[in-house]
Design a protein around this motif. Structure first.
Motif, short mmCIF file in Angstrom:
data_model
loop_
_atom_site.label_atom_id
_atom_site.label_comp_id
_atom_site.label_asym_id
_atom_site.label_seq_id
_atom_site.Cartn_x
_atom_site.Cartn_y
_atom_site.Cartn_z
N ASP A 424 8.05 7.80 -15.96
CA ASP A 424 5.92 7.32 -16.09
C ASP A 424 6.16 5.91 -16.57
O ASP A 424 4.81 6.06 -15.38
CB ASP A 424 6.59 8.14 -18.17
CG ASP A 424 5.96 9.90 -17.29
OD1 ASP A 424 6.92 10.27 -16.20
OD2 ASP A 424 6.34 10.20 -18.82
N ASP A 425 6.99 5.01 -17.22
CA ASP A 425 6.24 4.41 -17.43
C ASP A 425 6.93 2.91 -15.84
O ASP A 425 6.18 1.89 -15.78
CB ASP A 425 7.35 2.67 -18.30
CG ASP A 425 7.45 3.56 -19.81
OD1 ASP A 425 6.08 3.96 -19.89
OD2 ASP A 425 7.63 3.86 -20.66
N ASP A 426 8.23 3.26 -14.86
CA ASP A 426 7.86 2.25 -13.67
C ASP A 426 7.07 3.27 -12.65
O ASP A 426 7.12 2.85 -11.37
CB ASP A 426 9.03 2.26 -13.95
CG ASP A 426 9.79 1.46 -14.39
OD1 ASP A 426 9.71 0.84 -15.33
OD2 ASP A 426 10.90 2.32 -15.09
N GLY A 427 6.79 4.40 -12.68
CA GLY A 427 5.80 4.73 -11.51
C GLY A 427 4.97 4.15 -11.14
O GLY A 427 4.25 3.49 -11.26
N PRO A 428 4.39 4.47 -9.14
CA PRO A 428 3.76 3.96 -8.34
C PRO A 428 2.18 4.06 -9.75
O PRO A 428 1.90 5.47 -9.80
CB PRO A 428 3.49 4.68 -6.82
CG PRO A 428 4.66 5.36 -7.25
CD PRO A 428 5.28 5.46 -8.67
N ILE A 429 1.60 3.05 -9.41
CA ILE A 429 0.46 2.85 -10.00
C ILE A 429 -1.00 2.62 -9.34
O ILE A 429 -0.55 2.11 -7.79
CB ILE A 429 -0.13 2.21 -10.80
CG1 ILE A 429 0.26 1.10 -11.28
CG2 ILE A 429 0.58 2.59 -12.76
CD1 ILE A 429 -0.05 0.05 -12.29
N ASN A 430 -2.37 2.81 -9.57
CA ASN A 430 -3.23 1.89 -8.56
C ASN A 430 -3.50 2.19 -7.40
O ASN A 430 -4.46 2.56 -6.11
CB ASN A 430 -3.54 0.89 -8.02
CG ASN A 430 -3.36 -0.19 -10.12
OD1 ASN A 430 -4.25 0.57 -11.05
ND2 ASN A 430 -3.21 -1.22 -10.52
N GLY A 431 -2.87 3.46 -6.63
CA GLY A 431 -3.10 4.07 -5.47
C GLY A 431 -2.58 3.69 -4.17
O GLY A 431 -1.28 2.30 -4.84
N VAL A 432 -2.35 4.03 -3.19
CA VAL A 432 -1.13 3.95 -1.99
C VAL A 432 -2.08 3.63 -0.90
O VAL A 432 -2.82 4.70 -0.26
CB VAL A 432 -0.67 4.77 -1.86
CG1 VAL A 432 0.88 4.73 -0.81
CG2 VAL A 432 0.29 5.66 -2.89
N ILE A 433 -2.05 2.57 -0.21
CA ILE A 433 -3.28 1.73 0.75
C ILE A 433 -2.56 1.40 2.04
O ILE A 433 -1.33 0.63 1.94
CB ILE A 433 -3.41 0.37 0.59
CG1 ILE A 433 -4.07 0.53 -1.20
CG2 ILE A 433 -4.87 0.35 1.22
CD1 ILE A 433 -3.51 0.09 -2.34
N TRP A 434 -2.67 2.18 3.25
CA TRP A 434 -2.62 2.02 4.43
C TRP A 434 -3.08 0.68 5.05
O TRP A 434 -3.81 0.17 4.58
CB TRP A 434 -3.01 3.01 5.28
CG TRP A 434 -1.89 4.75 5.38
CD1 TRP A 434 -2.84 5.72 4.11
CD2 TRP A 434 -1.45 4.67 5.47
NE1 TRP A 434 -2.16 5.90 3.89
CE2 TRP A 434 -1.61 6.35 4.86
CE3 TRP A 434 -0.05 5.09 6.68
CZ2 TRP A 434 0.02 7.38 5.14
CZ3 TRP A 434 0.45 6.08 6.60
CH2 TRP A 434 1.15 6.67 6.37
#
Length: 464
Positions: A424-434
């Motif tokens: 949970d502490d190291d997961g992706p944050i703030n969206g994924v952008i192409w």
């Protein structure tokens, strides 16, 4: 012997069940390799969309290390995708914990120009960074540190048409780069509401036309100033929405529909339109967030008779003539999940939003700009955790779920896990952008080092 046969059958059946489960979760496709692009001991916060330069050479970010600390952040930077060069674009003067603050940076889709929110330059302990005290500032990357203040600000009556009286943020460029949308909070009504409970500063959505400058008569200070763009509010609000009506008291987290608008049922094209989230009251008086949209005219400078664009000392700014607002979805529970902005497919045929499915997981759904039934676009045994973005060709959607980066093929509904599951502490944050080419995506993670724990930028190529 019989025991051995039974044991083997159990293994085979268990393996088949595991295979089916892995396939449904998108676990079997070989994962691409992710690359950590930044390592410096400061934050590298990506906006949730439009972070790539038009040529995909640069990615823009702000140096926040915590999402809620916009007012404390003083710089915007950009990173070269090929060479790794990290370049300062803008630094505030006299930055303190009270402001001015900058962040949420986006790249124009057509120009080498970056846009970000900027708090009032005279921010201090008595007047700190606030939602009603910020504006949009642009930087041409070949002229770093030279700010262009776009939306003018005028808080002294009589107000100036094309200027605003509060704060803009979450700026997003239209597909052709000719218009900019934003959410807006009004300082005049915020101040009035202190002594008048019948008045409220209701968050709304606006649009700005860059290059159409506005001169503010008293705009020669850091509280009121002229701007290089003409800005207007485009959504209609009411303090007390009628139960079961389409009236709203909050408009937010909008998106432009299509690169070139969308097709109406009669076949005509609506060139400029925004989809946004609007809060209504259902028959029981509960707040429900629905998908709304506004069709915008070519000319945004003409007021409706008796409804001045800039509002009055006791009323909020008004949409221009020719703006039409309508509700698109009619759901029982409405939009739910992590904070996310609506997104449109590039052809404008679908508006994406998050809500719960029948299993109580947050999934991506879509609806036509013309209304009608909603369609579930993702179907996984866990919830989407971040904002999402459609690929430039409209065939895929990227997001984080189950502490991994995912894409889903919208043609088949098949998900693909692109990174191993993190904690949970190291997961992706703030969206994924192409990227504009659609060949790579970027996203954020926190990374712990001896110097501290900082938001860093990662990249991967989904189709390699």
């Amino acid at each position: 012997m019989r025991f051995v046969i039974v044991f083997l059958l159990i293994i085979i059946l268990s393996g088949g069940l595991l295979l089916s489960t892995q396939q449904s979760a998108g676990l079997l496709t070989p994962m691409p390799t992710e690359t950590q692009l930044t390592h410096d001991a400061w934050g590298h916060t990506l906006n949730n969309t439009q972070v790539f330069s038009p040529d995909d050479q640069w990615v823009v970010y702000d140096t926040r290390n915590l999402d809620t600390e916009l007012g404390k952040n003083g710089s915007v930077r950009m990173l070269n995708m090929r060479t790794g060069e990290d370049r300062l674009l803008y630094q505030t003067q006299n930055q303190t914990e009270h402001g001015p603050g900058v962040g949420a940076a986006t790249f124009s889709p057509t120009q080498q120009r970056v846009l970000f929110l900027h708090g009032l330059r005279n921010a201090n302990a008595g007047q700190p960074y606030a939602m009603t005290g910020r504006t949009g500032v642009a930087i041409d990357i070949n002229q770093p540190k030279k700010p262009h203040f776009l939306d003018a600000r005028d808080v002294t009556p009589p107000f100036t048409p094309g200027a605003l009286r509060g704060g803009t943020h979450a700026h997003q460029w239209s597909g052709d780069g000719e218009r900019i949308s934003f959410t807006y909070n009004d300082a005049v009504l915020e101040k009035l509401a202190v002594d008048n409970p019948a008045v409220a500063d209701l968050r709304t959505v606006g649009v700005m036309i860059p290059g159409k400058g506005v001169k503010v008569a008293n705009g020669n200070n850091e509280e009121e100033f002229s701007g290089e763009g003409f800005a207007v509010v485009v959504t209609r609000m009411t303090e007390k929405p009628g139960l079961g009506s389409d009236e709203i008291d909050r408009a937010f987290d909008e998106t432009w529909i299509g690169r070139e608008g969308y097709r109406k049922p009669d076949g005509s094209r609506q060139r400029y339109a925004l989809a946004f989230q609007g809060n209504v009251r259902n028959a029981a008086g509960q707040t429900v967030t629905e998908v709304f949209m506004v069709d915008l005219p070519k000319d945004l400078t003409k007021p409706v008779a008796g409804q001045p664009l800039a509002g009055s000392p006791t009323t909020r700014p008004n949409p221009p003539t020719g703006v039409t607002q309508r509700r698109v979805t009619f759901m029982e529970t409405g939009i739910e999940g992590p904070r996310s902005w609506l997104r449109s497919t590039p052809d404008g045929s679908l508006i994406g939003f998050l809500t719960k499915d029948s299993s109580d997981y947050i999934q991506l759904f879509g609806v036509s700009p013309n209304g009608g039934a909603t369609k579930q676009l993702t179907n996984q045994p866990f919830s989407i955790q971040t904002p999402f973005n459609f690929s430039p060709d409209g065939n895929f959607v990227a997001y984080a779920a189950d502490n991994s980066v995912f894409i889903t093929d919208l043609r088949t509904g098949q998900p693909q896990r692109l990174t191993p599951r993190s904690t949970d502490d190291d997961g992706p944050i703030n969206g994924v952008i192409w990227s504009h080419k659609g060949d790579c995506v970027v996203y954020n993670r926190y990374v712990t080092t001896p110097q501290g724990r900082y938001i860093q930028i990662f990249r991967l190529f989904p189709f390699k």
